[in-house]
Design a protein around this motif. Structure first.
Motif, short mmCIF file in Angstrom:
data_model
loop_
_atom_site.label_atom_id
_atom_site.label_comp_id
_atom_site.label_asym_id
_atom_site.label_seq_id
_atom_site.Cartn_x
_atom_site.Cartn_y
_atom_site.Cartn_z
N MET A 94 0.84 -1.20 0.00
CA MET A 94 0.00 0.00 0.00
C MET A 94 0.87 1.25 0.00
N MET A 95 0.55 2.21 -0.86
CA MET A 95 1.36 3.41 -0.97
C MET A 95 1.08 4.36 0.20
N LYS A 96 2.13 4.96 0.73
CA LYS A 96 1.96 5.87 1.85
C LYS A 96 1.23 7.13 1.40
N PHE A 97 0.57 7.76 2.34
CA PHE A 97 -0.13 9.01 2.07
C PHE A 97 0.88 10.16 2.19
N VAL A 98 1.00 10.96 1.14
CA VAL A 98 1.98 12.04 1.15
C VAL A 98 1.32 13.35 0.72
N ASN A 99 2.00 14.45 1.12
CA ASN A 99 1.59 15.77 0.65
C ASN A 99 0.17 16.10 1.14
N ARG A 100 -0.56 16.86 0.39
CA ARG A 100 -1.97 17.22 0.68
C ARG A 100 -2.11 18.02 1.97
N PHE A 101 -1.06 18.72 2.40
CA PHE A 101 -1.14 19.50 3.63
C PHE A 101 -2.16 20.63 3.51
N ARG A 102 -2.20 21.25 2.36
CA ARG A 102 -3.14 22.36 2.16
C ARG A 102 -4.57 21.86 2.23
N GLU A 103 -4.84 20.71 1.61
CA GLU A 103 -6.20 20.16 1.62
C GLU A 103 -6.60 19.72 3.02
N LEU A 104 -5.66 19.11 3.76
CA LEU A 104 -5.97 18.70 5.13
C LEU A 104 -6.24 19.91 6.02
N LYS A 105 -5.52 21.00 5.78
CA LYS A 105 -5.77 22.23 6.54
C LYS A 105 -7.17 22.76 6.24
N GLN A 106 -7.59 22.70 4.97
CA GLN A 106 -8.93 23.16 4.62
C GLN A 106 -9.99 22.30 5.29
N LEU A 107 -9.77 20.99 5.32
CA LEU A 107 -10.72 20.09 5.99
C LEU A 107 -10.76 20.36 7.49
N ASP A 108 -9.61 20.60 8.09
CA ASP A 108 -9.58 20.92 9.53
C ASP A 108 -10.35 22.20 9.82
N ASP A 109 -10.15 23.21 8.98
CA ASP A 109 -10.87 24.48 9.17
C ASP A 109 -12.38 24.27 9.05
N PHE A 110 -12.76 23.42 8.11
CA PHE A 110 -14.17 23.09 7.93
C PHE A 110 -14.73 22.40 9.17
N PHE A 111 -13.94 21.50 9.74
CA PHE A 111 -14.36 20.76 10.93
C PHE A 111 -14.50 21.68 12.14
N GLU A 112 -13.60 22.65 12.27
CA GLU A 112 -13.54 23.48 13.46
C GLU A 112 -14.56 24.62 13.46
N ARG A 113 -15.26 24.83 12.35
CA ARG A 113 -16.24 25.92 12.33
C ARG A 113 -17.31 25.69 13.39
N ASP A 114 -17.97 26.76 13.81
CA ASP A 114 -18.96 26.62 14.88
C ASP A 114 -20.40 26.61 14.35
N LYS A 115 -20.54 26.41 13.04
CA LYS A 115 -21.86 26.30 12.44
C LYS A 115 -21.90 25.07 11.54
N ALA A 116 -23.11 24.73 11.09
CA ALA A 116 -23.25 23.61 10.15
C ALA A 116 -22.40 23.87 8.91
N GLY A 117 -21.81 22.83 8.37
CA GLY A 117 -20.96 22.99 7.21
C GLY A 117 -21.29 21.99 6.11
N LEU A 118 -21.23 22.46 4.87
CA LEU A 118 -21.39 21.61 3.69
C LEU A 118 -20.15 21.79 2.83
N LEU A 119 -19.38 20.73 2.71
CA LEU A 119 -18.17 20.77 1.88
C LEU A 119 -18.39 19.92 0.64
N ILE A 120 -18.06 20.47 -0.52
CA ILE A 120 -18.17 19.73 -1.78
C ILE A 120 -16.76 19.51 -2.30
N LEU A 121 -16.40 18.24 -2.47
CA LEU A 121 -15.08 17.84 -2.94
C LEU A 121 -15.24 17.13 -4.27
N TYR A 122 -14.47 17.57 -5.27
CA TYR A 122 -14.57 16.89 -6.56
C TYR A 122 -13.20 16.85 -7.24
#
Length: 496
Positions: free
Chosen positions: A1-29
């Motif tokens: 299985m290949m290791k997960f690399v990079n994607r720091f910017r995307e993970l930061k965006q997901l973390d910010d989405f998670f930490e919001r104090d209101k309902a959130g809808l994220l669309i990933l494509y």
């Protein structure tokens, strides 16, 4: 299985989405196999491992190509497993009566958690739901507006691979869901700089070869993950019958186009080295008057791009068409001609022939593109002395002579140029290559007009001593493959 690399910017965006104090809808494509599911899974695993989110507060559900009623039953049972009030498993036939009821059930599940403890619901391959029932988008919009958006601890993620459907049915101004997303993410392929972490024991040249085959698509790169060398990976995994490299091009076209055979012919013509309008039409067997429709569609899908000479008028007669997706470019240039031999199990001969021809292919396409990426990064860091408005190549016919310059960066505002040559040969670059580059550059009008010009040579195998001496005298940049890779690794990290 290949290791997960990079994607720091995307993970930061997901973390910010998670930490919001209101309902959130994220669309990933993003395109098929670009790593959307891996990204979301890695993010959720990280949340639960660091005790930021209990496992029972997450649901990762993947839509399929089954009927809409089958999927409703499957989704209903997944939701029921999240309900702590249900102490026994639901019977196999259990289903909620409608999608409206199923989505409203999410409100109840969120209310069972404390307000500060989010409930994360991921619906992967959302486009399959849309295909099964186009009205599902309007339903999601209605339930989101009236119920889900008011649940402060809900984080809903919709992910899809069919980019055309996502853009038209979910993201466009005509979509019922338009403007509802609190976060939007288009996942793009990994940059070349990320490959050094995946294939640490390989040479830089092997990593370039893997990028020439796979681009930055993680699922394709994973085929090489356990291989001691590029050639072994190509032989043992990539070209074996059943490999996704043999089937994915057809899937990509069939999913997104109504006339895949014609588009396939156009792509094959371009991959074979025919880049001009008339030549593409002739080789593909498409009337010139009809070719525009197919090229424009492929451009809209991000599979093909039109390139004009730097500083030339856009849309002029010198424009050339190139396949912009590295995997499709490799597939139509190498796999299609050898498809019969591969399917017959004659893999050794196919690998030998592909390996022999790959060097010229890399030099013509991939290495030049990586050199242009180097230019962008160096300019951004202020190391060129000017900020180019265009980076590309230059070509023209002058007094019956063809003029070709591999890398050109230009600023009209400053009247400055960087002109470079890319060499993928296995011998150090001789002094004559630099002098020839300077001579050929004089046929570019802006050089003849006196624009301030600097030069650069890019080489896989480095440079001879006389070349280095002349470069010091002319203040030309010399970039070998190791230097180039180090810069692109820095670029990938910095953009994160």
């Amino acid at each position: 299985m290949m290791k997960f690399v990079n994607r720091f910017r995307e993970l930061k965006q997901l973390d910010d989405f998670f930490e919001r104090d209101k309902a959130g809808l994220l669309i990933l494509y993003g395109r098929r196999r670009v790593g959307k599911t891996s990204l979301l899974s890695h993010w959720l695993d990280r949340l639960t491992a660091h005790h930021r989110l209990p496992l029972e507060h997450t649901l990762f559900w993947t839509a399929t190509t089954q009927s809409i009623n089958y999927q409703l039953r499957d989704f209903s049972q997944a939701l029921a497993r999240l309900d702590p009030r249900l102490t026994t498993p639901s019977i196999p036939e259990f289903t909620l009566p409608t999608w409206d009821v199923a989505l409203t059930y999410i409100v109840d599940l969120a209310s069972l958690r404390t307000p500060k403890s989010p409930l994360v619901i991921v619906i992967d391959e959302f486009t399959y739901l849309v295909q099964s029932d186009p009205a599902i988008v309007s339903l999601f919009q209605r339930v989101w507006d009236h119920r889900l958006s008011k649940v402060g601890n809900l984080r809903l993620i919709l992910s899809g691979s069919l980019v055309g459907i996502m853009e038209k049915k979910v993201l466009s101004a005509q979509s019922p869901l338009y403007g509802r997303a609190t976060s939007l993410m288009r996942l793009r392929p990994l940059e070349f700089g990320a490959l050094s972490e995946l294939f640490q024991s390989w040479s830089s040249a092997e990593r370039v070869a893997a990028y020439a085959v796979c681009g930055g698509i993680p699922s394709y790169l994973a085929l090489f993950a356990d291989s001691p060398s590029f050639v072994r990976g190509l032989r043992d995994h990539c070209l074996k019958p059943g490999s996704i490299l043999l089937s994915d091009a057809t899937l990509l076209l069939n999913e997104r186009l109504t006339e895949p055979f014609i588009y396939s012919s156009v792509l094959a013509a371009i991959a074979s080295g025919f880049h001009a309008w008339t030549a593409i039409a002739q080789i593909a067997g498409v009337p010139e008057s009809h070719l525009g429709h197919y090229l424009h569609t492929l451009q809209a899908l991000g599979m093909v791009e039109r390139r004009d000479p730097v500083l030339a008028q856009a849309g002029g007669r010198q424009g050339r068409y190139h396949i912009s997706d590295p995997f499709l470019r490799f597939y139509y240039r190498f796999i299609v001609p050898h498809r019969t031999a591969i399917e017959r199990g004659e893999i050794q001969g196919a690998v030998k022939k592909i390996s022999e021809d790959l060097r010229a292919f890399i030099g013509t396409y991939v290495f030049e593109e990586l050199c242009r990426e180097w230019v962008y990064y160096e300019a951004d860091r202020g190391r060129l002395g000017f900020l180019p408005e265009q980076v590309g190549g230059f070509w023209t016919q002058r007094r019956g002579q063809a003029v070709q310059l591999d890398i050109v960066a230009a600023s009209r505002h400053d009247k400055r140029l960087l002109i470079g040559e890319a060499k993928w040969g296995d011998k150090p670059v001789a002094r004559e290559v630099l002098t020839d580059l300077i001579e050929r550059s004089q046929r570019m009008p802006q050089v003849a007009q006196g624009w301030q010009t600097q030069y650069a040579l890019f080489a896989r195998a480095g440079f001879t001593e006389p070349t280095q001496a002349l470069a010091r005298e002319l203040k030309a940049r010399l970039v070998d493959l190791d230097d180039l890779e180090r810069t692109l690794i820095s670029s990938a990290i910095r953009r994160e």
